[in-house]
Motif scaffolding. Structure first.
Motif, mmCIF file in Angstrom:
data_model
loop_
_atom_site.group_PDB
_atom_site.id
_atom_site.type_symbol
_atom_site.label_atom_id
_atom_site.label_comp_id
_atom_site.label_asym_id
_atom_site.label_seq_id
_atom_site.Cartn_x
_atom_site.Cartn_y
_atom_site.Cartn_z
ATOM 1 N N ILE A 166 72.912 13.327 -27.567
ATOM 2 C CA ILE A 166 71.542 13.813 -26.974
ATOM 3 C C ILE A 166 71.342 13.031 -25.886
ATOM 4 O O ILE A 166 71.074 11.746 -26.032
ATOM 5 N N ALA A 167 71.435 13.448 -24.384
ATOM 6 C CA ALA A 167 71.079 12.585 -23.319
ATOM 7 C C ALA A 167 69.458 12.633 -23.069
ATOM 8 O O ALA A 167 68.906 13.532 -23.604
ATOM 9 N N TYR A 168 69.013 11.782 -22.390
ATOM 10 C CA TYR A 168 67.552 11.669 -22.224
ATOM 11 C C TYR A 168 67.155 11.086 -20.994
ATOM 12 O O TYR A 168 67.872 10.501 -20.198
ATOM 13 N N HIS A 169 65.971 11.385 -20.722
ATOM 14 C CA HIS A 169 65.452 10.880 -19.303
ATOM 15 C C HIS A 169 63.982 10.044 -19.834
ATOM 16 O O HIS A 169 63.377 10.565 -20.818
ATOM 17 N N PHE A 170 63.921 9.031 -19.122
ATOM 18 C CA PHE A 170 62.578 8.281 -19.365
ATOM 19 C C PHE A 170 61.618 8.411 -18.201
ATOM 20 O O PHE A 170 62.016 8.801 -17.009
ATOM 21 N N PHE A 171 60.227 8.337 -18.490
ATOM 22 C CA PHE A 171 59.121 8.312 -17.499
ATOM 23 C C PHE A 171 58.431 6.970 -17.529
ATOM 24 O O PHE A 171 58.262 6.560 -18.689
ATOM 25 N N TYR A 172 58.389 6.529 -16.450
ATOM 26 C CA TYR A 172 57.701 5.013 -16.501
ATOM 27 C C TYR A 172 56.478 5.350 -15.765
ATOM 28 O O TYR A 172 56.156 6.251 -14.828
ATOM 29 N N LEU A 173 55.268 4.364 -16.164
ATOM 30 C CA LEU A 173 53.969 4.710 -15.545
ATOM 31 C C LEU A 173 53.554 3.322 -14.797
ATOM 32 O O LEU A 173 53.319 2.252 -15.626
ATOM 33 N N ALA A 174 53.838 3.022 -13.513
ATOM 34 C CA ALA A 174 53.422 1.988 -12.988
ATOM 35 C C ALA A 174 51.926 1.846 -12.993
ATOM 36 O O ALA A 174 51.218 2.459 -12.740
ATOM 37 N N GLY A 175 51.589 0.492 -13.293
ATOM 38 C CA GLY A 175 50.130 0.200 -13.298
ATOM 39 C C GLY A 175 49.486 -0.003 -14.835
ATOM 40 O O GLY A 175 48.233 -0.333 -15.046
ATOM 41 N N ILE A 176 50.234 0.582 -15.525
ATOM 42 C CA ILE A 176 49.968 0.570 -16.853
ATOM 43 C C ILE A 176 49.463 -0.690 -17.699
ATOM 44 O O ILE A 176 48.802 -1.001 -18.581
ATOM 45 N N ALA A 177 50.026 -1.934 -17.164
ATOM 46 C CA ALA A 177 49.873 -3.237 -17.517
ATOM 47 C C ALA A 177 48.578 -3.808 -16.936
ATOM 48 O O ALA A 177 48.010 -4.646 -17.638
ATOM 49 N N GLY A 178 47.887 -3.121 -15.952
ATOM 50 C CA GLY A 178 46.734 -3.741 -15.464
ATOM 51 C C GLY A 178 46.807 -4.796 -14.393
ATOM 52 O O GLY A 178 48.062 -5.231 -14.302
ATOM 53 N N ALA A 179 45.729 -5.039 -13.837
ATOM 54 C CA ALA A 179 45.992 -6.120 -12.616
ATOM 55 C C ALA A 179 46.573 -7.247 -13.117
ATOM 56 O O ALA A 179 46.317 -8.041 -14.132
ATOM 57 N N GLY A 180 47.461 -7.909 -12.163
ATOM 58 C CA GLY A 180 48.325 -9.046 -12.146
ATOM 59 C C GLY A 180 49.165 -9.186 -13.010
ATOM 60 O O GLY A 180 50.006 -10.003 -13.423
ATOM 61 N N ARG A 181 49.572 -8.066 -13.694
ATOM 62 C CA ARG A 181 50.919 -8.029 -14.722
ATOM 63 C C ARG A 181 51.909 -7.013 -14.337
ATOM 64 O O ARG A 181 52.596 -6.728 -15.209
ATOM 65 N N GLY A 182 51.763 -6.594 -13.085
ATOM 66 C CA GLY A 182 52.891 -5.484 -12.453
ATOM 67 C C GLY A 182 54.001 -6.279 -12.932
ATOM 68 O O GLY A 182 55.204 -5.488 -13.138
ATOM 69 N N GLU A 183 54.455 -7.166 -12.298
ATOM 70 C CA GLU A 183 55.904 -7.872 -12.297
ATOM 71 C C GLU A 183 56.067 -8.045 -13.620
ATOM 72 O O GLU A 183 57.457 -7.684 -14.002
#
Length: 296
Positions: A166-183
């Motif tokens: 079964i093939a699949y696709h992911f969705f990512y949510l930028a900013g979910i970690a909060g300030a200072g944790r993006g990297e």
């Protein structure tokens, strides 16, 4: 057609027949999400007679057109019992025998509830190309946002889908970690995604709405939103560290800067476009754009 509330679909399902198999979300606890708040219930199955009526209506409306893919709408129709999904597939084939595949949104935990045999059977019936909103592979964010699974679960269930074909696709949510944790979130997510095989990695950007649980956490000083430039820098870091071949697409309305491309072939071009936007003087304009968004 029986549609309940606002209908959500990935951009790449624009050519699919949208069929409501369920409405709402079984989880409905993610702190940032407000997509299904308009519904007077958490989750509801669509009666099989409604599904059949919709297929009959679609057959009449699309007479002479081939329907090669059906996308089941609702937050996570893959949570339905295997027998229910089989019954839906049978009805789809009755009205559209040319249909090749059936897709839908799924949670990581939905896959975990199915046996390996059930997954293989669903693949034989045409279920393929699931869209999974994993959001991130960064465990602190998954825990804080009450996603209901850990990064290791993403890898485990993705491998089970691979085994079932079964093939699949992911969705990512930028900013979910909060300030200072993006990297940190981008690096952890790249590590997780590099252990899996999504064909498409779509990306949205977090927008915090006053009616969300996350907004209350912000008001209480428990979480701080990342700036818009930091969110773009997070995406750039993610793109730079993805090793598996896939199609990266940040195209939804939540993305003030739209980027897309095949990785690794177009990595440099995608990263360069994001780099051009990652300038401090762009923060105010990007923030104004986000303030005007009605939905995630």
């Amino acid at each position: 057609m029986h549609y309940t509330g606002t209908i959500w679909r990935p951009p790449y399902e624009s050519g699919s027949l949208l069929l409501e198999a369920a409405a709402g979300c079984t989880h409905h606890r993610c702190k940032f999400c407000t997509l299904y708040d308009e519904l007077p219930f958490r989750f509801r199955l669509s009666p099989l007679e409604d599904i059949e009526a919709d297929l009959a209506e679609a057959q009449e409306l699309l007479r002479g057109q081939l329907v090669q893919r059906v996308f089941l709408v609702g937050a996570n129709p893959f949570v339905l019992q295997t027998e229910r999904l089989k019954a839906i597939a049978g009805r789809i084939r009755r009205y559209f025998p040319e249909c090749r595949t059936i897709g839908c949104f799924a949670r990581v935990t939905d896959v975990g509830r199915k046996t390996d045999e059930a997954l293989r059977e669903l693949r034989r019936l045409g279920y393929d190309g699931l869209t999974i909103g994993v959001e991130t592979g960064y465990d602190p964010a998954l825990h804080f946002m009450d996603k209901g699974y850990q990064a290791r679960d993403i890898v485990e269930q993705a491998h089970r889908l691979d085994e079932a074909g079964i093939a699949y696709h992911f969705f990512y949510l930028a900013g979910i970690a909060g300030a200072g944790r993006g990297e940190a979130a981008a690096l952890a997510s790249a590590s997780v995604f590099n252990q899996t095989n999504p064909r498409i990695l779509g990306s949205s950007m977090l927008t915090v709405y006053p009616q969300s649980r996350l907004f209350s956490e912000m008001q209480a000083g428990q979480w701080t939103e990342a700036g818009e430039v930091e969110k773009l820098e997070e995406l750039k870091t993610l793109v730079e560290h993805l090793e598996r071949p896939l199609y990266f697409a940040a195209l939804g309305a939540s993305n003030a800067i739209s980027v897309q491309g095949f990785l690794p072939e177009e990595r440099d071009a995608v990263a360069a476009k994001l780099a051009r936007a990652c300038r401090p003087e762009h923060e105010d304009a990007l923030r104004r754009y986000r303030a005007g968004l009605r939905h995630l």
